[in-house]
Design a protein around this motif. Sequence first.
Motif, PDB file in Angstrom:
ATOM      1  N   ALA A 107       0.834  -1.199   0.000  1.00  0.00           N
ATOM      2  CA  ALA A 107       0.000   0.000   0.000  1.00  0.00           C
ATOM      3  C   ALA A 107       0.873   1.254   0.000  1.00  0.00           C
ATOM      4  CB  ALA A 107      -0.915   0.001   1.220  1.00  0.00           C
ATOM      5  N   PRO A 108       0.401   2.348  -0.604  1.00  0.00           N
ATOM      6  CA  PRO A 108       1.200   3.583  -0.671  1.00  0.00           C
ATOM      7  C   PRO A 108       1.377   4.221   0.695  1.00  0.00           C
ATOM      8  CG  PRO A 108      -1.007   3.965  -1.530  1.00  0.00           C
ATOM      9  CD  PRO A 108      -0.887   2.486  -1.311  1.00  0.00           C
ATOM     10  N   ALA A 109       2.418   5.045   0.810  1.00  0.00           N
ATOM     11  CA  ALA A 109       2.756   5.684   2.081  1.00  0.00           C
ATOM     12  C   ALA A 109       3.192   7.120   1.840  1.00  0.00           C
ATOM     13  CB  ALA A 109       3.869   4.913   2.789  1.00  0.00           C
ATOM     14  N   SER A 110       3.128   7.911   2.897  1.00  0.00           N
ATOM     15  CA  SER A 110       3.692   9.256   2.908  1.00  0.00           C
ATOM     16  C   SER A 110       5.021   9.194   3.650  1.00  0.00           C
ATOM     17  CB  SER A 110       2.746  10.238   3.594  1.00  0.00           C
ATOM     18  OG  SER A 110       1.513  10.324   2.901  1.00  0.00           O
ATOM     19  N   VAL A 111       6.094   9.630   3.013  1.00  0.00           N
ATOM     20  CA  VAL A 111       7.442   9.456   3.561  1.00  0.00           C
ATOM     21  C   VAL A 111       8.147  10.808   3.627  1.00  0.00           C
ATOM     22  CG1 VAL A 111       9.669   8.295   3.288  1.00  0.00           C
ATOM     23  CG2 VAL A 111       7.558   7.151   2.550  1.00  0.00           C
ATOM     24  N   GLY A 112       8.688  11.120   4.788  1.00  0.00           N
ATOM     25  CA  GLY A 112       9.496  12.317   4.950  1.00  0.00           C
ATOM     26  C   GLY A 112      10.964  11.962   5.014  1.00  0.00           C
ATOM     27  N   ILE A 113      11.765  12.623   4.204  1.00  0.00           N
ATOM     28  CA  ILE A 113      13.214  12.409   4.185  1.00  0.00           C
ATOM     29  C   ILE A 113      13.865  13.542   4.977  1.00  0.00           C
ATOM     30  CG2 ILE A 113      15.262  12.240   2.723  1.00  0.00           C
ATOM     31  CD1 ILE A 113      13.216  11.427   0.446  1.00  0.00           C
ATOM     32  N   VAL A 114      14.601  13.187   6.024  1.00  0.00           N
ATOM     33  CA  VAL A 114      15.208  14.166   6.937  1.00  0.00           C
ATOM     34  C   VAL A 114      16.723  14.020   6.819  1.00  0.00           C
ATOM     35  CG1 VAL A 114      15.268  15.031   9.295  1.00  0.00           C
ATOM     36  CG2 VAL A 114      13.198  13.912   8.437  1.00  0.00           C
ATOM     37  N   LEU A 115      17.354  14.973   6.158  1.00  0.00           N
ATOM     38  CA  LEU A 115      18.763  14.852   5.752  1.00  0.00           C
ATOM     39  C   LEU A 115      19.644  15.832   6.520  1.00  0.00           C
ATOM     40  CD1 LEU A 115      20.918  13.699   3.816  1.00  0.00           C
ATOM     41  CD2 LEU A 115      20.217  15.451   2.155  1.00  0.00           C
ATOM     42  N   ASP A 116      20.668  15.311   7.158  1.00  0.00           N
ATOM     43  CA  ASP A 116      21.660  16.101   7.881  1.00  0.00           C
ATOM     44  C   ASP A 116      22.591  16.787   6.880  1.00  0.00           C
ATOM     45  OD1 ASP A 116      23.658  17.099   9.531  1.00  0.00           O
ATOM     46  OD2 ASP A 116      23.907  15.248  10.679  1.00  0.00           O
ATOM     47  N   VAL A 117      22.623  18.129   6.914  1.00  0.00           N
ATOM     48  CA  VAL A 117      23.546  18.877   6.051  1.00  0.00           C
ATOM     49  C   VAL A 117      24.459  19.757   6.909  1.00  0.00           C
ATOM     50  CG1 VAL A 117      22.068  18.846   4.004  1.00  0.00           C
ATOM     51  CG2 VAL A 117      21.814  20.704   5.666  1.00  0.00           C
ATOM     52  N   SER A 118      24.721  19.325   8.142  1.00  0.00           N
ATOM     53  CA  SER A 118      25.641  20.062   9.004  1.00  0.00           C
ATOM     54  C   SER A 118      27.069  19.920   8.478  1.00  0.00           C
ATOM     55  CB  SER A 118      25.552  19.553  10.440  1.00  0.00           C
ATOM     56  OG  SER A 118      25.913  18.186  10.512  1.00  0.00           O
ATOM     57  N   GLY A 119      27.976  20.715   9.029  1.00  0.00           N
ATOM     58  CA  GLY A 119      29.337  20.758   8.513  1.00  0.00           C
ATOM     59  C   GLY A 119      30.048  19.429   8.527  1.00  0.00           C
ATOM     60  N   SER A 120      29.761  18.585   9.517  1.00  0.00           N
ATOM     61  CA  SER A 120      30.456  17.307   9.627  1.00  0.00           C
ATOM     62  C   SER A 120      30.058  16.315   8.532  1.00  0.00           C
ATOM     63  CB  SER A 120      30.182  16.677  10.998  1.00  0.00           C
ATOM     64  OG  SER A 120      28.798  16.489  11.193  1.00  0.00           O
ATOM     65  N   MET A 121      28.999  16.622   7.770  1.00  0.00           N
ATOM     66  CA  MET A 121      28.560  15.738   6.696  1.00  0.00           C
ATOM     67  C   MET A 121      29.285  16.026   5.376  1.00  0.00           C
ATOM     68  SD  MET A 121      26.183  13.412   7.374  1.00  0.00           S
ATOM     69  CE  MET A 121      25.276  13.181   5.833  1.00  0.00           C
TER      70      MET A 121
END
Length: 333
Positions: A107-121
């Motif tokens: 079944a379909p889903a709602s997905v949130g992508i939470v991406l770290d873009v801090s300096g250490s990345m």
Amino acid sequence: MQMGAQFLRIIWLIALAMMISFSAASAQSAIESAHVEPRVQIARSDSPQFLANTSIGIIRKSVDLVLVPVTVMDRSNRLVTGLEQGNFQLFEDKHPQPIKHFWKEDAPASVGIVLDVSGSMGTKIDRARDAVVELLKASNPQDEFFLMTFADEPVLVQDFTSNLDDIQGKLLFTRTKGRTSLIDAVVMATSHMRNARYQRRALMIISDGGDNQSRYTERDLSSLIKESDVQVYSIGVFDAQFSTQEERLGPELLAGMSDLTGASAYALDNPEHLPAVAKHIANELRNQYILGYSPVGSRSDGKWRKIKVKLTLPRGLPWLRVQARTGYYGAAQ
């Protein structure tokens, strides 16, 4: 004879699932791609796809129905997809609950992508972008996504969309700098799920360390996650040495969020493994069992209800791991 035939069928299904599913030596080792067993989508009136467009949620305190998404894996994190309703037992506050509904549709889903873009990345962001792309490609074509990045503060860079190009286009402009407001980002992302189209809801977090910037606390986050119907998947990619206390607490912080919601948490020491793990998470979402029950003896007191899912398998079968949400808040009068 009938029981013997059913026993052989269960063994064959599990063996087949193990052979064709995801393979991983451990969370710290190279992770191979997964094979998703195709399923026919059936939009009947009692299916999760139908319920996704109603007021009933995956963990919902309405209409006397609770729906629990369950993932089953073996010791090598391979998805096991051949089980039937009789292979599950469900308990609420240690009391057995009859399973009235059982689904395993994609079944379909709602997905949130939470991406770290801090300096250490800085040295990891390219593989993190690749991981997001792999998640999008492996997901249900009907899924919707939003993209949130976080450094000094969380930023919603792309609202819900079913157009994968919208997400990929915004990824190209992500730049790394600043500190890490991980808790604030998850709070904001979980709250944003109120705008989701589907009631099957999940977050995928990619980060490389603990929190050193948020205004909200871990207690705030835990309370919000318990009250939501959102599964929180996490991928932590960590350096061999932790230079700060926040970094040392990073794996525990991510794992704690995921455990509360019955989702997987992965701790990696090599960013090259990020895309394969993200693809596996997409496959997990597409290969869940949904157990539905009407709580027996439940009271309208608004208190926390503990959920426990166990497997019932013929003796001699290999050990399998069950992932399910740990509970929900009952309805208040």
